[in-house]
Design an enzyme around this catalytic site. Structure first.
Site, PDB file in Angstrom:
ATOM      1  N   SER A 297       0.846  -1.194   0.000  1.00 54.34           N
ATOM      2  CA  SER A 297       0.000   0.000   0.000  1.00 54.34           C
ATOM      3  C   SER A 297       0.878   1.239   0.000  1.00 54.34           C
ATOM      4  CB  SER A 297      -0.905   0.016   1.233  1.00 54.34           C
ATOM      5  OG  SER A 297      -0.184   0.425   2.388  1.00 54.34           O
ATOM      6  N   ASP A 298       0.334   2.366  -0.425  1.00 53.59           N
ATOM      7  CA  ASP A 298       1.028   3.622  -0.172  1.00 53.59           C
ATOM      8  C   ASP A 298       0.821   3.963   1.306  1.00 53.59           C
ATOM      9  OD1 ASP A 298       2.491   5.943  -0.556  1.00 53.59           O
ATOM     10  OD2 ASP A 298       1.479   6.449  -2.422  1.00 53.59           O
ATOM     11  N   TRP A 299       1.526   4.967   1.758  1.00 48.55           N
ATOM     12  CA  TRP A 299       1.570   5.295   3.190  1.00 48.55           C
ATOM     13  C   TRP A 299       0.156   5.434   3.780  1.00 48.55           C
ATOM     14  CZ3 TRP A 299       6.054   6.438   6.274  1.00 48.55           C
ATOM     15  CH2 TRP A 299       5.759   6.904   7.551  1.00 48.55           C
ATOM     16  N   ALA A 300      -0.217   4.502   4.629  1.00 51.91           N
ATOM     17  CA  ALA A 300      -1.495   4.517   5.364  1.00 51.91           C
ATOM     18  C   ALA A 300      -2.707   4.511   4.444  1.00 51.91           C
ATOM     19  CB  ALA A 300      -1.564   5.712   6.312  1.00 51.91           C
TER      20      ALA A 300
END
Length: 764
Positions: A297-300
């Site tokens: 995933s991208d950050w969060a």
């Protein structure tokens, strides 16, 4: 009797422990195939340990220091020692990586090594130009070499995974992250994706196990470059035709090149956040494309599905992300908190967890981490690699190849080596920080060679520097908004005085390095602060101005394009910026770069791109207002895609086809003669475009389908050959099916997208 039974029980216990230890080591047998080793390891893993492999944490404490106590850091540390962390990011340096890897390998039950990720976007310590600038070189070998240098340095400090390349295609320069990509064209973008993947990972799958390569990550999957209004983290709403024909080709090229990881994107597509998109991740990437690496995933972004309104809570977001095919959770903390219970409750099939873990372990095995977890942790190699001469020479070569000459009407360039009085003006001319660009987390501040320093190496001229005006006010930092100087013009008079007495004025203007990149969307693309006014004031006292642009995106410079005789697009070129600019200005290197994105006349034209569509009224046939245009400015860009000048000139003649009618499946052969008709040796990017005149889906007015970077001595002529196959002549329909249809195809060959020699052929 009782003592005898206890002794026997103790012996049996030792035998059992020994057997378990032996079983735990079977996956370390290098003679076994990787898939078998994965099977052996997964049989030993608890559900919690499997979920742990899907959990990525950002660096959270000084690893070589004491263990954290209390708070989030302590919880992360506990998870690490339990084997509940599969990856960490932003841990760098041999000592730090070695310390955290030792915890994972020596203090957990199974000793599964971590994969260490980092944003190595255009270099680690020694920085190449920003990726958009590299794309302007159209030189795939140079771009691959640039990625190799980045991998070499990053791997020497313990990093084995980069969150790059960014292969997002974008038509919107308002979006700050265009600086990370390859521009507006899917064909060029696909070629660059391949070059960067192979540069990071090596030519073959086996090369990934070498100590100087790192795993690459194609991002952002998908369509992030088409965010609405160019505003960071915004929604995306595009047609299937645009998705299949513009957005996806570079991602597919990355898969074909062997990229080992993907990163999903922050945006929604068709109402679904990409992190939760089964269509993108399971059906297309892992299904149709048969990608066998893993998706992070991208950050969060798993957690952000709640904010999008797509998930009810953390458990729901976890369920939807895992089901969709998002294998590793970056810094949402949700998989490790929710996924085990979801499996135990029967809401998520354990087979989905097993699939994700198998993919993650596969990449770790391929990197050689199980055979030698500390293979990237050699202090002697770190010391010998970081900033060495070869790497500096490599990024200098890349920087020179990235520069684009936009205008040279009065031949102010190249500068003479002696006898000239040169005024150098602009805060950016003496800036050693801004040229490093936005993504330079590991690079030292003020480590770039400034343009002033580069030009000072040429001793034959009288060089005088004046700042003219500050560009920014206050601190400049990666996480902060910049404040620009819009009022202080106190340095104008000193700059004008120097300019008035000079033979040539070199002005270095543009964006600060932190003005483009993530979170840096703009609604104005002009020169920020008082730079435009400074430029116009200097021009009044001396029109012999060479404008050198430092920027991370296309800018709107209509006044300069009309008045300034010489304009050089120098981007943000990294560590060797000043040397590269000086060598081009003085003619030691003849610029050969071509624009990878169109430069608009004003921001009202955005999005603007060369491979647009005709519309029903493309021209003013009726000589009235009812046609596709603007009433206040031309509809063409200021500088089009593929445009770039040289200190020499190139003539195109004798465009030929091997025949004019072809059957489907036949190869179309195209040739053209290119002559260096000027006074300097030089390089030219010869570009081939096609137009499918009539199709079941309307096609762009032209599409790049071939290019070759050719070097020609002055007076030399070369014949350049291209081949067109079904791969270049077809398109995807709205269901993702690839079609090659009969009809008339126009072709154009030239030095940019706006003009060239033309011909046509029929496909039966």
């Amino acid at each position: 009797m009782k003592n005898k039974e206890l002794i026997i029980a103790g012996i049996m216990s030792l035998i059992t422990i020994g057997t378990m230890n032996a079983q735990q080591k079977t996956h370390l047998d290098k003679t076994k195939p990787i898939e078998e080793r994965i099977d052996l390891l997964m049989k030993q893993m608890t559900l919690e340990e499997k979920v742990g492999q899907m959990n990525q944490y950002n660096g959270f404490w000084e690893v070589t220091g004491p263990a954290p106590k209390g708070g989030d850091a302590a919880l992360k540390y506990e998870h690490l020692r339990k084997g509940w962390v599969g990856s960490m990011l932003s841990v760098r340096g041999v000592k730090e990586v070695l310390a955290v890897q030792k915890i994972a390998v020596e203090e957990t039950r199974l000793g599964i090594p971590l994969i260490i990720g980092f944003d190595v976007i255009h270099g680690y310590k020694t920085l190449s130009p920003i990726p958009l600038a590299e794309a302007a070189s159209w030189d795939m070998e140079a771009i691959k070499k640039s990625a190799q240098i980045a991998a070499d340095e990053a791997s020497s400090v313990g990093i084995n995974w980069t969150f790059g390349p960014n292969v997002d295609i974008s038509h919107d320069a308002r979006w700050g992250r265009v600086m990370e990509g390859a521009g507006e064209d899917p064909y060029l973008g696909s070629k660059i994706a391949i070059a960067r993947v192979k540069g990071f990972q090596g030519e073959t799958k086996e090369d990934l196990a070498k100590i100087n390569t790192i795993a690459a990550c194609a991002k952002h999957f998908a369509a992030y470059g088409f965010i609405e209004s160019g505003k960071e983290y915004n929604m995306v709403d595009i047609s299937n035709s645009r998705l299949y024909n513009t957005v996806l080709p570079p991602f597919k090229a990355a898969v074909d090149a062997g990229v080992r990881t993907f990163m999903n994107s922050f945006n929604i597509l068709n109402g679904v956040p990409a992190t939760g998109s089964r269509f993108l991740q399971r059906d297309l990437l892992k299904g149709k494309w048969k990608f066998d690496g893993f998706v992070v995933s991208d950050w969060a972004s798993v957690h952000e599905m709640i904010v999008h309104g797509y998930a009810k809570d953390g458990a729901d977001a976890t369920l939807k992300a895992v089901t969709a095919g998002s294998d590793m959770d970056m810094e949402s903390h949700l998989y490790v908190a929710e996924l085990t219970n979801l499996v135990k409750e029967g809401k998520v099939k354990e087979a989905l967890v097993d699939d994700a873990v198998r993919r993650i372990l596969r990449v770790k095995f391929e990197l050689g981490l199980f055979d030698d977890p500390y293979r990237y942790c050699n202090e002697a190699r770190e010391k010998a690699t970081i900033g060495n001469k070869a790497n500096n020479n490599g990024v200098l070569d890349m920087a020179k190849k990235s520069i684009v000459l936009l205008k040279n009407e009065t031949n102010l360039l190249p500068l003479k080596k002696a006898g000239q009085k040169i005024a150098l003006i602009g805060a950016l001319a003496n800036d050693k920080n801004s040229p490093l660009g936005s993504w330079r987390i590991a690079s030292d501040n003020d480590s770039a060679v400034s343009v002033l320093e580069g030009m000072q190496q040429y001793k034959g001229n009288q060089l005088t520097y004046e700042k003219g005006a500050d560009l920014t006010v206050g601190k400049t930092a990666f996480i902060d908004e910049l404040v620009f100087n819009t009022t202080d013009k106190s340095g104008f008079e000193a700059a004008k005085k120097v300019a008035a007495s000079a033979d040539v004025v070199v002005m270095v203007l543009g964006e600060h390095g932190f003005q483009s990149g993530e979170g840096r969307s703009r609604t104005n693309l002009d020169l920020p602060g008082v730079q435009e006014e400074l430029l116009e004031e200097i021009y009044k006292v001396n029109p012999n101005v060479v404008l050198v642009l430092n920027n991370g995106r296309p800018l709107t410079i209509p006044w300069a394009a009309e008045h300034i005789p010489t304009i050089v697009e120098a981007w943000q070129l990294g560590t060797q910026t000043g040397n590269a600019v000086a060598q081009v200005l003085y003619g030691d290197y003849n610029p050969s770069g071509k624009l990878p994105m169109s430069f608009p006349r004003n921001v009202g034209q955005v999005p603007i791109y060369y491979n647009n569509y005709n519309t029903g009224r493309p021209t003013n046939i009726e000589k009235n207002v009812f046609w596709s245009h603007y009433t206040d400015v031309e509809k063409t860009p200021q500088y089009p895609f593929g445009f770039g000048l040289s200190y020499t000139t190139f003539d195109y003649t004798n465009l030929k086809l091997n025949k004019t009618t072809f059957a489907k499946g036949e190869v179309v052969k195209v040739s053209v003669e290119v002559t260096n008709s000027g006074n300097y040796d030089g390089k030219e990017v010869v570009q081939l475009y096609i137009h499918d005149e009539v199709a079941s889906l309307a096609q762009p007015v032209k599409e790049l389908k071939g290019f070759e970077l050719v070097e020609l001595r002055k007076g030399e002529t070369k014949t350049i050959n291209f081949t067109l196959t079904d791969k270049e002549l077809g398109f995807f329909d709205n269901d993702g099916n690839y079609l090659v249809e009969p009809g008339t195809f126009k072709i154009m060959v030239g030095g940019s997208s706006d003009k060239g020699l033309e011909s046509a052929f029929e496909l039966k």
